[in-house]
Scaffold this motif. Structure first.
Motif, PDB file in Angstrom:
ATOM      1  N   VAL A 192       0.841  -1.201   0.000  1.00 31.13           N
ATOM      2  CA  VAL A 192       0.000   0.000   0.000  1.00 31.13           C
ATOM      3  C   VAL A 192       0.876   1.251   0.000  1.00 31.13           C
ATOM      4  CG1 VAL A 192      -1.687   1.327   1.314  1.00 31.13           C
ATOM      5  CG2 VAL A 192      -1.903  -1.150   1.177  1.00 31.13           C
ATOM      6  N   ALA A 193       1.861   1.283   0.899  1.00 28.06           N
ATOM      7  CA  ALA A 193       2.746   2.444   0.972  1.00 28.06           C
ATOM      8  C   ALA A 193       3.513   2.633  -0.334  1.00 28.06           C
ATOM      9  CB  ALA A 193       3.707   2.283   2.139  1.00 28.06           C
ATOM     10  N   GLN A 194       3.983   1.541  -0.897  1.00 30.62           N
ATOM     11  CA  GLN A 194       4.726   1.633  -2.160  1.00 30.62           C
ATOM     12  C   GLN A 194       3.841   2.129  -3.286  1.00 30.62           C
ATOM     13  OE1 GLN A 194       6.042  -2.414  -2.129  1.00 30.62           O
ATOM     14  NE2 GLN A 194       7.978  -1.957  -1.092  1.00 30.62           N
ATOM     15  N   ASP A 195       2.585   1.722  -3.290  1.00 32.32           N
ATOM     16  CA  ASP A 195       1.651   2.199  -4.317  1.00 32.32           C
ATOM     17  C   ASP A 195       1.432   3.710  -4.214  1.00 32.32           C
ATOM     18  OD1 ASP A 195       1.381  -0.330  -5.335  1.00 32.32           O
ATOM     19  OD2 ASP A 195      -0.531  -0.758  -4.326  1.00 32.32           O
ATOM     20  N   LEU A 198       5.917   5.654  -1.765  1.00 34.36           N
ATOM     21  CA  LEU A 198       6.770   5.756  -0.581  1.00 34.36           C
ATOM     22  C   LEU A 198       7.734   4.580  -0.504  1.00 34.36           C
ATOM     23  CD1 LEU A 198       3.976   6.754   1.960  1.00 34.36           C
ATOM     24  CD2 LEU A 198       5.576   8.293   0.802  1.00 34.36           C
ATOM     25  N   SER A 199       8.924   4.854  -0.007  1.00 28.23           N
ATOM     26  CA  SER A 199       9.875   3.774   0.233  1.00 28.23           C
ATOM     27  C   SER A 199       9.549   3.117   1.572  1.00 28.23           C
ATOM     28  CB  SER A 199      11.308   4.308   0.252  1.00 28.23           C
ATOM     29  OG  SER A 199      11.480   5.266   1.275  1.00 28.23           O
ATOM     30  N   VAL A 200       9.827   1.819   1.662  1.00 25.67           N
ATOM     31  CA  VAL A 200       9.413   1.045   2.838  1.00 25.67           C
ATOM     32  C   VAL A 200      10.580   0.252   3.395  1.00 25.67           C
ATOM     33  CG1 VAL A 200       7.844  -0.728   3.711  1.00 25.67           C
ATOM     34  CG2 VAL A 200       7.061   0.873   1.936  1.00 25.67           C
ATOM     35  N   ARG A 250      -1.851  14.375   3.122  1.00 21.27           N
ATOM     36  CA  ARG A 250      -1.427  13.289   2.223  1.00 21.27           C
ATOM     37  C   ARG A 250      -1.162  12.014   3.014  1.00 21.27           C
ATOM     38  NH1 ARG A 250       4.203  11.649  -0.060  1.00 21.27           N
ATOM     39  NH2 ARG A 250       3.579  10.152  -1.635  1.00 21.27           N
ATOM     40  N   MET A 251      -0.479  12.137   4.151  1.00 24.88           N
ATOM     41  CA  MET A 251      -0.167  10.945   4.930  1.00 24.88           C
ATOM     42  C   MET A 251      -1.401  10.382   5.614  1.00 24.88           C
ATOM     43  SD  MET A 251       2.753  10.336   4.019  1.00 24.88           S
ATOM     44  CE  MET A 251       2.754   8.813   4.962  1.00 24.88           C
ATOM     45  N   ALA A 252      -2.356  11.239   5.922  1.00 24.81           N
ATOM     46  CA  ALA A 252      -3.623  10.735   6.459  1.00 24.81           C
ATOM     47  C   ALA A 252      -4.327   9.868   5.422  1.00 24.81           C
ATOM     48  CB  ALA A 252      -4.507  11.897   6.881  1.00 24.81           C
ATOM     49  N   GLU A 253      -4.244  10.268   4.159  1.00 22.30           N
ATOM     50  CA  GLU A 253      -4.820   9.462   3.074  1.00 22.30           C
ATOM     51  C   GLU A 253      -4.097   8.118   2.964  1.00 22.30           C
ATOM     52  OE1 GLU A 253      -5.463   9.642  -1.782  1.00 22.30           O
ATOM     53  OE2 GLU A 253      -4.687  11.383  -0.710  1.00 22.30           O
ATOM     54  N   VAL A 254      -2.780   8.147   3.065  1.00 27.81           N
ATOM     55  CA  VAL A 254      -2.011   6.902   3.032  1.00 27.81           C
ATOM     56  C   VAL A 254      -2.428   5.996   4.184  1.00 27.81           C
ATOM     57  CG1 VAL A 254       0.291   5.889   3.260  1.00 27.81           C
ATOM     58  CG2 VAL A 254      -0.038   7.946   1.863  1.00 27.81           C
ATOM     59  N   LEU A 255      -2.559   6.583   5.369  1.00 30.65           N
ATOM     60  CA  LEU A 255      -2.905   5.765   6.533  1.00 30.65           C
ATOM     61  C   LEU A 255      -4.294   5.169   6.390  1.00 30.65           C
ATOM     62  CD1 LEU A 255      -1.470   4.947   9.154  1.00 30.65           C
ATOM     63  CD2 LEU A 255      -2.818   6.697  10.317  1.00 30.65           C
TER      64      LEU A 255
END
Length: 271
Positions: A192-195, A198-200, A250-255
């Motif tokens: 999900v994070a990579q999509d 974001l690097s993981v 943006r990070m809230a959307e990722v979460l």
């Protein structure tokens, strides 16, 4: 619900995912009530804020729309670290003369000070007043979610000061190397994070702290997620980090995406 040192937020009917934010707090009341607190040099530099998980609570706002119940600490890690196994001084240490064993604190706010070591009695009081009630609340929320859905998951949300290093991962997922959650679940969250571009990092440098170990159990997955502070803060003085509303959004959307996949993985594990 608001408890003395944490808040419980979310809908009346729990979903399968519980979120906790153990390092969000800034409150020092349990220390000041004992005549401690922080020295003026630390307060003036903003040490409680600089040494909190800046932005971790902000990116969780709105998760109640997904059925998430979340426990958010309001007390500073300077009172007690809710994500570290507590250590109670031994009777021998209690007998040390004043000054021996004092602790040097170095804040990311750029200041340093010495703290008088805590006695066994002080530590036990703080564990009973702050630490155990917090973790009992997390356990109760997980039990309610599991009772309703058959399985549950804990997502422990943190941010970390990556210092702008290019080699630092945007997101780090920790499950104590699969001890606290199935690797397949962890890897699904990584995708999900990579999509999202974001690097993981997986299990390093943050393999998961006390919370995921304590609360993982049969039928309960527990995963720690660390977000690089640069993802939620404006560029500038790292000693006085300031949240950037656009980055937080943006990070809230990722979460939200992470929580959605985690909920689906929990449901799949129950079948």
């Amino acid at each position: 619900m608001t408890a003395p040192h944490f808040e419980i937020l979310g809908p009346d009917v729990p979903g399968p995912v519980v979120v906790e934010v153990p390092h969000a707090g800034l409150g020092l009341e349990p220390l000041t009530a004992r005549g401690r607190g922080l020295p003026s040099i630390a307060l003036e530099a903003g040490a409680p804020w600089a040494d909190s998980d800046v932005g971790a609570a902000a990116v969780c706002e709105g998760l109640e729309a997904m059925g998430v119940r979340r426990i958010v600490a309001t007390v500073s890690r300077y009172v007690v670290d809710l994500n570290t196994e507590p250590r109670v001084p031994t009777p021998y240490e209690d007998k040390r003369p004043p000054g021996l064993g004092d602790v040097r604190n170095m804040s990311r706010a750029g200041v340093m000070w010495w703290e008088r070591r805590r006695s066994r009695a002080e530590v036990e009081e703080l564990l009973a007043e702050v630490f155990e009630p917090y973790h009992e609340a997390v356990a109760a929320e997980l039990a309610a979610s599991r009772a309703r859905h058959g399985r549950a998951a804990l997502l422990a949300v943190h941010t970390y000061p990556d210092g702008g290093r290019k080699d630092a991962a945007d997101v780090v997922l920790g499950t104590r190397n699969g001890r606290c959650a199935r690797p397949a679940v962890r890897d699904a969250l990584a995708r999900v994070a990579q999509d999202h571009g974001l690097s993981v990092g997986i299990e390093a440098p943050f393999p998961g702290g006390y919370s995921v170990v304590r609360h993982a159990a049969p039928g309960i997955e527990a995963i720690q997620i660390e977000l690089a502070r640069s993802l939620v803060c404006s560029p500038g003085d790292r000693r006085r980090p300031a949240l950037d509303p656009d980055r937080v959004a943006r990070m809230a959307e990722v979460l939200r995406s992470v929580v959605g996949v985690l909920a689906a993985e929990v449901a799949g594990g129950a079948s």
